[in-house]
Design a protein around this motif. Structure first.
Motif, PDB file in Angstrom:
ATOM      1  N   GLU A 193      23.744   7.498  -2.096  1.00 26.78           N
ATOM      2  CA  GLU A 193      23.957   7.563  -3.184  1.00 26.78           C
ATOM      3  C   GLU A 193      21.925   7.598  -3.510  1.00 26.78           C
ATOM      4  OE1 GLU A 193      26.779   5.706  -3.879  1.00 26.78           O
ATOM      5  OE2 GLU A 193      25.985   5.558  -6.552  1.00 26.78           O
ATOM      6  N   ARG A 194      21.953   5.956  -3.553  1.00 29.89           N
ATOM      7  CA  ARG A 194      20.406   6.119  -3.715  1.00 29.89           C
ATOM      8  C   ARG A 194      19.159   5.586  -2.077  1.00 29.89           C
ATOM      9  NH1 ARG A 194      22.254   8.301  -7.127  1.00 29.89           N
ATOM     10  NH2 ARG A 194      22.165   7.779  -9.357  1.00 29.89           N
ATOM     11  N   ARG A 195      18.149   6.924  -2.220  1.00 32.66           N
ATOM     12  CA  ARG A 195      17.279   6.269  -1.116  1.00 32.66           C
ATOM     13  C   ARG A 195      16.483   5.830  -1.253  1.00 32.66           C
ATOM     14  NH1 ARG A 195      15.696  10.785   0.070  1.00 32.66           N
ATOM     15  NH2 ARG A 195      16.519  12.035   2.010  1.00 32.66           N
ATOM     16  N   VAL A 196      16.049   4.248  -1.476  1.00 29.60           N
ATOM     17  CA  VAL A 196      15.489   3.721  -1.864  1.00 29.60           C
ATOM     18  C   VAL A 196      15.119   2.342  -0.748  1.00 29.60           C
ATOM     19  CG1 VAL A 196      15.051   2.190  -3.802  1.00 29.60           C
ATOM     20  CG2 VAL A 196      15.811   4.016  -3.860  1.00 29.60           C
ATOM     21  N   LEU A 197      13.627   2.207  -0.760  1.00 28.52           N
ATOM     22  CA  LEU A 197      13.060   0.905   0.144  1.00 28.52           C
ATOM     23  C   LEU A 197      12.942   0.012  -0.811  1.00 28.52           C
ATOM     24  CD1 LEU A 197      11.291   2.270   3.035  1.00 28.52           C
ATOM     25  CD2 LEU A 197      13.154   2.058   2.387  1.00 28.52           C
TER      26      LEU A 197
ATOM     27  N   ARG B 249      10.680   8.310   6.686  1.00 23.27           N
ATOM     28  CA  ARG B 249      11.785   8.159   8.130  1.00 23.27           C
ATOM     29  C   ARG B 249      13.019   7.914   8.200  1.00 23.27           C
ATOM     30  NH1 ARG B 249       9.049   3.370  11.660  1.00 23.27           N
ATOM     31  NH2 ARG B 249      10.943   3.107  12.631  1.00 23.27           N
ATOM     32  N   ALA B 250      12.846   7.304   6.144  1.00 24.35           N
ATOM     33  CA  ALA B 250      14.238   7.079   6.351  1.00 24.35           C
ATOM     34  C   ALA B 250      15.138   8.964   5.517  1.00 24.35           C
ATOM     35  CB  ALA B 250      14.271   6.284   4.308  1.00 24.35           C
ATOM     36  N   GLY B 251      13.740   9.712   5.429  1.00 21.70           N
ATOM     37  CA  GLY B 251      14.349  10.655   4.835  1.00 21.70           C
ATOM     38  C   GLY B 251      14.895  11.528   6.372  1.00 21.70           C
ATOM     39  N   ASP B 252      14.546  11.460   6.795  1.00 21.10           N
ATOM     40  CA  ASP B 252      14.479  11.809   8.226  1.00 21.10           C
ATOM     41  C   ASP B 252      16.177  11.846   8.564  1.00 21.10           C
ATOM     42  OD1 ASP B 252      12.241  13.828   8.713  1.00 21.10           O
ATOM     43  OD2 ASP B 252      11.420  12.327   9.549  1.00 21.10           O
ATOM     44  N   ALA B 253      16.441  10.090   9.116  1.00 14.73           N
ATOM     45  CA  ALA B 253      17.535   9.432   9.451  1.00 14.73           C
ATOM     46  C   ALA B 253      18.565   9.582   8.323  1.00 14.73           C
ATOM     47  CB  ALA B 253      16.923   7.780   9.505  1.00 14.73           C
ATOM     48  N   ILE B 254      18.385   9.560   7.051  1.00 16.47           N
ATOM     49  CA  ILE B 254      19.696  10.300   6.295  1.00 16.47           C
ATOM     50  C   ILE B 254      19.629  10.438   4.863  1.00 16.47           C
ATOM     51  CG2 ILE B 254      18.867   7.437   4.585  1.00 16.47           C
ATOM     52  CD1 ILE B 254      21.848   6.316   4.651  1.00 16.47           C
TER      53      ILE B 254
ATOM     54  N   ARG C 252       1.330  -1.057   0.033  1.00 17.64           N
ATOM     55  CA  ARG C 252       0.095  -0.490  -0.003  1.00 17.64           C
ATOM     56  C   ARG C 252       1.112   1.390  -0.054  1.00 17.64           C
ATOM     57  NH1 ARG C 252      -5.212  -1.371  -1.507  1.00 17.64           N
ATOM     58  NH2 ARG C 252      -6.070  -2.460  -0.106  1.00 17.64           N
ATOM     59  N   TYR C 253       0.748   1.794  -0.721  1.00 17.76           N
ATOM     60  CA  TYR C 253       1.782   2.934  -0.834  1.00 17.76           C
ATOM     61  C   TYR C 253       1.365   4.404   0.196  1.00 17.76           C
ATOM     62  CZ  TYR C 253       3.644   7.575  -2.683  1.00 17.76           C
ATOM     63  OH  TYR C 253       4.371   8.334  -2.458  1.00 17.76           O
ATOM     64  N   ASP C 254       0.123   4.352   0.741  1.00 19.21           N
ATOM     65  CA  ASP C 254       0.820   4.858   2.283  1.00 19.21           C
ATOM     66  C   ASP C 254       1.240   4.603   3.174  1.00 19.21           C
ATOM     67  OD1 ASP C 254      -0.706   6.985   0.768  1.00 19.21           O
ATOM     68  OD2 ASP C 254      -2.652   6.860   1.224  1.00 19.21           O
ATOM     69  N   ASP C 255       1.234   3.110   2.783  1.00 15.04           N
ATOM     70  CA  ASP C 255       1.852   2.488   4.623  1.00 15.04           C
ATOM     71  C   ASP C 255       3.576   2.437   3.904  1.00 15.04           C
ATOM     72  OD1 ASP C 255       1.888   0.008   6.585  1.00 15.04           O
ATOM     73  OD2 ASP C 255       2.418  -1.045   5.162  1.00 15.04           O
ATOM     74  N   VAL C 256       4.474   1.653   2.178  1.00 15.41           N
ATOM     75  CA  VAL C 256       5.764   2.345   2.192  1.00 15.41           C
ATOM     76  C   VAL C 256       5.925   3.572   2.487  1.00 15.41           C
ATOM     77  CG1 VAL C 256       7.238   2.162   0.672  1.00 15.41           C
ATOM     78  CG2 VAL C 256       4.787   0.988   0.798  1.00 15.41           C
ATOM     79  N   ARG C 257       4.865   4.740   2.248  1.00 16.21           N
ATOM     80  CA  ARG C 257       5.301   5.764   2.297  1.00 16.21           C
ATOM     81  C   ARG C 257       6.145   6.602   3.390  1.00 16.21           C
ATOM     82  NH1 ARG C 257       4.062  11.120   2.951  1.00 16.21           N
ATOM     83  NH2 ARG C 257       4.500  12.978   0.789  1.00 16.21           N
TER      84      ARG C 257
ATOM     85  N   ALA D 287      11.683  -3.818  -7.622  1.00 15.90           N
ATOM     86  CA  ALA D 287      11.114  -2.656  -7.216  1.00 15.90           C
ATOM     87  C   ALA D 287      11.227  -1.472  -6.137  1.00 15.90           C
ATOM     88  CB  ALA D 287       9.706  -3.213  -7.342  1.00 15.90           C
ATOM     89  N   GLY D 288      11.910  -0.861  -6.158  1.00 15.49           N
ATOM     90  CA  GLY D 288      12.268  -0.389  -4.763  1.00 15.49           C
ATOM     91  C   GLY D 288      11.012   1.249  -5.175  1.00 15.49           C
ATOM     92  N   LEU D 289      10.832   1.815  -3.947  1.00 15.63           N
ATOM     93  CA  LEU D 289      10.675   3.401  -3.671  1.00 15.63           C
ATOM     94  C   LEU D 289      11.694   4.594  -3.416  1.00 15.63           C
ATOM     95  CD1 LEU D 289       6.517   3.248  -2.072  1.00 15.63           C
ATOM     96  CD2 LEU D 289       7.640   3.430  -4.662  1.00 15.63           C
TER      97      LEU D 289
END
Ligand code: GTQ
Length: 349
Positions: free
Chosen positions: A70-74, A59-64, A49-54, A93-95
């Motif tokens: 290099e690429r901030r991807v889940l 949070r990753a955006g706050d942390a790194i 679900r998009y909102d879930d991954v988002r 696949a990643g976001l």
């Protein structure tokens, strides 16, 4: 293990015990599992679900930072493929998140990538120093071997789906990668140049200085503003395909083939209330819901579809799509690879 008479069993077991340390295996014990009568993917149908991954991505955006990562991807890893960093055996696949003011530094690699924009406006992907300004539901390609960097000069976060052929390159042990060393490639041509020269079923005459992009793959930006009206128009005029709905494939204008050597992509529209007939194909596929709601029946599983959800349909699993409201989908797969290698198969049921 195949049933064998006892004396033969003992003889074989002794043989296996002696030869295993020499890295030798009896094919007859595993032939049926190696050469399958039909595809049987270890991948499972799954939905993010998009909102879930988002939420995790922010949070990753706050942390790194993007630069630090290099690429901030889940990575969206298929639950049937733990440790593979893959969504199907052949697809990654990643976001990816690029925050306002950030850059994802310039690099190039053997892997080919496609980007499908989920959110944000005004960030760019630059390919060999040529920027494509990205809008929601645009498709942007970064073919293998070409320098690419991403940047977000806009005031809002930019999030897109990364679809790569990482597992395919891994299979062939053919990965090379390097960093340019500077965050951004020097700008080589004005932003949007690819669309001016190659985006209208026209191209600069061969041999002219205006024919600047790599000959085999000059187009790398397929705008939502272009593909959506084409799909909408098709839905008002064309007879609907009972197994696909209205469907258009993205193509490489130089040869009419798939957009990347390894990856194919398409979009579909299903009118409200429409249900496809079941269909299966050997290309495991990753779907993104662009608009509308509905359901995907994948094998025995029912998956509800909402805007921006990501759904994986493994190879040879029967897919039936149902549109509650008008449903617009994007999908990519390894069909290009399978066609090139003569493996591709599909069946309308
Ligand atoms: O943007 O170049 O999700 O190299 C994985 C590997 C994105 C990229 C990914 C990559 C990239």
């Amino acid at each position: 293990m195949v049933e064998r008479p006892n004396d033969q069993r003992a003889q074989l077991d002794a043989l296996y015990a002696d030869m295993t340390p020499r890295h030798l295996l009896p094919l007859w014990e595993s032939l049926h599992a190696l050469v399958l009568p039909e595809p049987k993917s270890p991948a499972v149908p799954w939905q993010w679900r998009y909102d879930d991954v988002r939420a995790y991505l922010m949070r990753a955006g706050d942390a790194i930072s993007a630069e630090q990562a290099e690429r901030r991807v889940l990575i969206m890893e298929n639950p049937g493929l733990p440790g593979w960093s893959a969504i199907t055996p052949s697809l990654y696949a990643g976001l990816q998140l690029v925050l306002p003011g950030e850059v994802a530094p310039c690099h190039r690699h053997s892997q080919s990538a496609l980007r499908f924009v989920m959110e944000g406006l005004g960030a760019f992907t630059a390919v060999d120093g040529e920027k494509a300004m990205m809008e929601p539901f645009d498709l942007v390609l970064t073919p293998g071997g070409q320098w690419h960097d991403h940047g977000n000069p806009s005031p809002a976060p930019m999030i897109w789906l990364d679809g790569l052929d990482i597992p395919i390159v891994r299979l062939f042990d053919a990965s090379f990668a390097e960093r340019l060393g500077t965050a951004a490639h020097p700008e080589t041509v004005p932003a949007g140049d690819t669309l001016v020269r190659y985006g209208h079923n026209l191209r600069p005459m061969r041999g002219s200085t205006a024919d600047r992009r790599p000959g085999a793959r000059p187009m790398f930006h397929y705008r939502h503003a272009t593909w959506r009206p084409a799909l909408d128009a098709m839905a008002t005029t064309a007879e609907i395909d009972p197994h696909l709905g209205h469907a258009l494939e993205f193509l490489n204008p130089t040869d009419g083939g798939p957009v990347l050597p390894t990856l194919s992509a398409h979009v579909r529209l299903l009118p409200a209330g429409f249900q496809t007939r079941p269909r299966r194909s050997t290309d495991g596929s990753v779907f993104v819901v662009v608009a509308g709601t509905g359901e995907a029946l994948v094998g025995e599983e029912t998956i509800t579809l909402e805007e921006r959800d990501v759904v994986v349909v493994p190879s040879w699993m029967t897919l039936t799509l149902r549109a509650r409201s008008e449903l617009v989908l994007f999908a990519y797969s390894d069909k290009a690879s399978q066609l090139a290698l003569n493996f591709y198969g599909e069946q309308n049921l």
